[in-house]
Scaffold this motif. Structure first.
Motif, PDB file in Angstrom:
ATOM      1  N   UNK A 181       0.703  -1.461  -0.500  1.00 55.11           N
ATOM      2  CA  UNK A 181      -0.175  -0.271   0.252  1.00 55.11           C
ATOM      3  C   UNK A 181       0.850   1.407   0.099  1.00 55.11           C
ATOM      4  N   UNK A 182       1.936   1.961   0.453  1.00 55.98           N
ATOM      5  CA  UNK A 182       3.188   2.316   0.568  1.00 55.98           C
ATOM      6  C   UNK A 182       3.732   2.424  -0.451  1.00 55.98           C
ATOM      7  N   UNK A 183       3.647   1.687  -1.153  1.00 56.66           N
ATOM      8  CA  UNK A 183       4.222   1.487  -2.833  1.00 56.66           C
ATOM      9  C   UNK A 183       2.964   1.956  -3.655  1.00 56.66           C
ATOM     10  N   UNK A 184       2.208   2.387  -3.506  1.00 54.76           N
ATOM     11  CA  UNK A 184       0.807   2.797  -3.951  1.00 54.76           C
ATOM     12  C   UNK A 184       0.360   2.062  -4.700  1.00 54.76           C
ATOM     13  N   UNK A 185       0.349   0.147  -3.874  1.00 54.06           N
ATOM     14  CA  UNK A 185      -0.491  -0.793  -4.521  1.00 54.06           C
ATOM     15  C   UNK A 185      -1.926  -0.566  -3.714  1.00 54.06           C
ATOM     16  N   UNK A 186      -2.931  -1.571  -4.734  1.00 55.98           N
ATOM     17  CA  UNK A 186      -4.038  -1.447  -3.886  1.00 55.98           C
ATOM     18  C   UNK A 186      -4.444  -3.323  -3.499  1.00 55.98           C
TER      19      UNK A 186
END
Length: 338
Positions: A181-186
């Motif tokens: 999530x922190x890397x931008x994924x969902x």
């Protein structure tokens, strides 16, 4: 007649003695977190068979596949209650009991090779820390292993951190989801048994699942044709543990046999899966529909930096998690792995 009777008696006593000698002095029921058909379970069964031979039949381990007695997340309590004698499992499954298990069980982005994790466990403080973490549950940590750096399954090309943005991916709850999530994924909650279906039906675009060879055998790469191999994210700790009370009743020589056998098991597991992965990669490369992606060192470093920030956040969830964070980061820094 008297001579015949004596002969028969002697034969009976000899047969009784032989049967007694063959009976194990210690019989244990262990449950695995893997299904019986998996390569992992086969290697685990070979370990149980070797322990029997190494102990000259004094130890007999009945190894059961996942879910045979209790759910894979419940084996720790089952050992404490005497329902099971031991387990072979992924330590992170117990993160619901203490976040420390999630952090030490899968320090996402920390390890780039199996030897690094095994060095930490055996010589860098991991063994002592796991012994401390399991003590309140009446469980003895015999030793640790791992599988391999897990592959990343994807239906779309993922060549670096930027490609993770908005990606619907299956990931286990806890630290793994937090890092992605922190890397931008969902991240999406999805049981492992539903990953293939989820990819096929478009519920998810990608998945943190397991090693390349297992994915290839399960047909994952046929529906998600852009795997990342070697993976950049996950290297789980697999532990072999048993009831502390039953461990304490074992003579010293059998304790030593079990301890040594687990180190042999770790080498066996990581080597066999590495060989299987290499063969599976060749098979996948021969398929024109599958494109294998390998992240650059620069992209792997970016992901690790994101993960490292999340280790700090996760460490605040419990005092034990903070201990894990301090222990793992110290090892990584001392060995120039950061």
């Amino acid at each position: 007649m008297k001579k015949l009777t004596c002969t028969l008696l002697a034969a009976t006593l000899a047969g009784t003695f032989t049967a007694s000698a063959l009976a194990a002095d210690y019989t244990f029921k262990f449950q695995s977190s893997d299904p019986a058909g998996d390569k992992n379970f086969q290697v685990q069964q070979a370990w149980a068979d070797r322990v029997e031979k190494m102990s000259a039949g004094r130890i007999d381990i009945d190894l059961l596949p996942v879910g045979s007695v209790v759910k894979h997340t419940e084996t720790l309590n089952a050992i404490k209650l005497g329902i099971l004698d031991g387990h072979i499992t992924a330590t992170s499954y117990f993160s619901g009991k203490d976040p420390a298990f999630g952090l030490i069980g899968n320090t996402v982005g920390a390890w780039s090779d199996t030897t690094q994790l095994l060095q930490y466990v055996n010589y860098g403080g991991g063994y002592q820390l796991m012994t401390e973490l399991y003590a309140p549950y009446g469980v003895k940590f015999i030793g640790g292993s791992t599988t391999g750096v897990e592959s990343f399954v994807s239906k779309v090309p993922v060549n670096g951190v930027a490609d993770l943005k908005g990606l619907k991916l299956r990931a286990p709850e806890g630290l793994v989801q937090q890092v992605f999530a922190a890397a931008g994924a969902s991240p999406v909650n999805l049981p492992g048994s539903e990953v293939f279906t989820g990819l096929s039906k478009g519920v998810i675009d990608a998945a943190d699942y397991t090693v390349f060879s297992t994915n290839q055998k399960a047909g994952m790469n046929d529906v998600a044709t852009h795997p990342v191999q070697p993976g950049f994210h996950s290297l789980p700790l697999i532990d072999i543990s048993m009831s502390q009370k039953k461990w304490d009743k074992l003579p010293e020589d059998l304790q030593e046999i079990l301890t040594t056998s687990v180190r042999d098991f770790a080498y066996d597991m990581t080597t066999q899966l590495k060989i299987a992965d290499q063969q599976a990669v060749k098979e996948a490369q021969a398929n024109p529909n599958i494109t294998i992606h390998n992240w650059s060192d620069e992209e792997r470093k970016k992901f690790r930096e994101i993960a490292r920030e999340q280790w700090k956040v996760f460490a605040q969830k419990s005092p034990n998690a903070e201990k894990v964070y301090q222990s793992v980061t110290k090892f990584l820094e001392d060995n120039a792995l950061l």
